[in-house]
Scaffold this active site. Structure first.
Site, mmCIF file in Angstrom:
data_model
loop_
_atom_site.group_PDB
_atom_site.id
_atom_site.type_symbol
_atom_site.label_atom_id
_atom_site.label_comp_id
_atom_site.label_asym_id
_atom_site.label_seq_id
_atom_site.Cartn_x
_atom_site.Cartn_y
_atom_site.Cartn_z
ATOM 1 C CG ASP A 147 -2.075 1.019 1.162
ATOM 2 O OD1 ASP A 147 -2.167 1.406 0.057
ATOM 3 O OD2 ASP A 147 -2.869 1.073 2.239
ATOM 4 C CG HIS A 163 0.139 1.932 -9.305
ATOM 5 N ND1 HIS A 163 -0.031 1.544 -7.758
ATOM 6 C CD2 HIS A 163 -0.855 2.633 -9.606
ATOM 7 C CE1 HIS A 163 -1.152 2.221 -7.441
ATOM 8 N NE2 HIS A 163 -1.763 2.822 -8.595
ATOM 9 C CG LEU A 176 9.830 -18.318 -3.936
ATOM 10 C CD1 LEU A 176 9.798 -17.582 -2.628
ATOM 11 C CD2 LEU A 176 10.846 -17.201 -4.911
HETATM 12 C C1 FPP Z 1 -1.587 0.076 -3.324
HETATM 13 O O1 FPP Z 1 -1.243 1.422 -3.294
HETATM 14 C C2 FPP Z 1 -1.286 -0.420 -4.771
HETATM 15 C C3 FPP Z 1 -2.399 -1.018 -5.931
HETATM 16 C C4 FPP Z 1 -3.721 -1.012 -5.458
HETATM 17 C C5 FPP Z 1 -1.801 -1.524 -7.234
HETATM 18 C C6 FPP Z 1 -0.510 -2.017 -7.049
HETATM 19 C C7 FPP Z 1 -0.205 -2.565 -8.528
HETATM 20 C C8 FPP Z 1 1.109 -2.936 -8.719
HETATM 21 C C9 FPP Z 1 2.427 -2.657 -8.065
HETATM 22 C C10 FPP Z 1 1.211 -3.091 -10.385
HETATM 23 C C11 FPP Z 1 1.581 -4.675 -10.295
HETATM 24 C C12 FPP Z 1 0.313 -5.121 -10.753
HETATM 25 C C13 FPP Z 1 0.015 -6.712 -10.870
HETATM 26 C C14 FPP Z 1 -1.622 -6.824 -10.848
HETATM 27 C C15 FPP Z 1 0.933 -7.734 -10.513
HETATM 28 P P1 FPP Z 1 -2.258 2.539 -3.455
HETATM 29 O O2 FPP Z 1 -2.426 3.190 -4.947
HETATM 30 O O3 FPP Z 1 -3.522 2.092 -2.809
HETATM 31 O O4 FPP Z 1 -1.620 3.756 -2.725
HETATM 32 P P2 FPP Z 1 -2.424 4.865 -1.916
HETATM 33 O O5 FPP Z 1 -3.085 4.359 -0.679
HETATM 34 O O6 FPP Z 1 -1.340 5.778 -1.494
HETATM 35 O O7 FPP Z 1 -3.261 5.722 -2.825
#
Ligand code: FPP
Length: 238
Positions: free
Chosen positions: A21, A38, A134
């Protein structure tokens, strides 16, 4: 950082999950669009897969995209799907030659994913199913309640009373080791529909660090914190 010493510690967790997160906030604080967060988040996922592998952790679960994340803007969802595509390429190019099993938790038959992605994900699962060192379990279009409902609906068709082991055997994570440690970054202290059945005796580690900044050093801190805890599983103290 003495990796060998850590690796040989019998209290090391065997199954670690990451609720990744804080990507959006990490980017916005740097004047970047949320989507850039991301991209950096994905780079950090790769780094932590390598690190967990070096540490001899047997199973890792990564909560990458929840059933609720479809509510995000179309632009952001599209971007995450693009990164998922890139992630599958990384698996194909860098992990197929290694003793790494790839599995996914979540509904990947969902037609909101391009057909090519669904096909390539299924191929990776098939091609790596006999590997053992793994297991990387990526949770995509995953919801803990959805997973339990899936199991229950499969079980009602059998029509017999079930025990815990039977229900567990119908989860996506059926053959994973017990979930020892769940790490959630960004300061939020909730599980957000992540593995409710599997986490009843998991240990939690919450940190304010945003996922793209969650370093190996902080991972070591989380592991040491975990290894210092007494896990009683309902038994008396001492
Ligand atoms: C949480 O941070 C992150 C996500 C919901 C997406 C994560 C996705 C990736 C790292 C890309 C790889 C994707 C896959 C499917 C393997 P947030 O955006 O909720 O952060 P915030 O709380 O600061 O808004």
């Amino acid at each position: 950082m003495n990796i060998e010493k850590l690796k040989n510690n019998p209290r090391m967790p065997k199954h670690v999950a990451y609720i990744i997160d804080g990507n959006g906030r990490w980017a916005l604080r740097r004047g970047l669009p949320r989507t850039a967060g991301h991209s950096f988040g994905l780079e950090n996922v790769k780094k932590h897969i390598e690190f967990a592998s070096d540490l001899g952790i047997k199973n890792i679960s990564i909560y990458a995209f929840s059933t609720e994340n479809w509510k995000r803007s179309e632009k952001e969802v599209k971007y995450i799907i693009k990164l998922f595509d890139k992630y599958l390429d990384v698996f194909k190019n860098e992990y197929l030659s290694r003793d790494v099993r790839i599995i996914f938790s979540g509904d990947l038959s969902d037609e909101r994913f391009p057909e090519d992605i669904r096909k390539r994900a299924a191929e990776l699962v098939e091609m790596t199913k006999h590997k053992t060192s793994l297991t990387i379990n990526t949770c995509v279009n995953y919801g803990g309640r959805q997973e339990i409902l899936k199991a229950v609906n499969e079980l009602v068709k059998i029509g017999k009373p079930v025990d815990e082991a039977t229900l567990t055997s119908h989860l996506y994570s059926a053959d994973l080791l017990p979930l020892d440690l769940i790490i959630r970054t960004s300061g939020e202290q909730r599980t957000s529909n992540f593995m409710p059945w599997q986490s009843v005796y998991s240990e939690f580690y919450f940190t304010k660090t945003l996922w793209p900044s969650f370093s190996k050093k902080e991972m070591v801190k989380a592991l040491k914190d975990y290894m210092g805890r007494e896990r009683r599983f309902g038994k008396e103290k001492g």
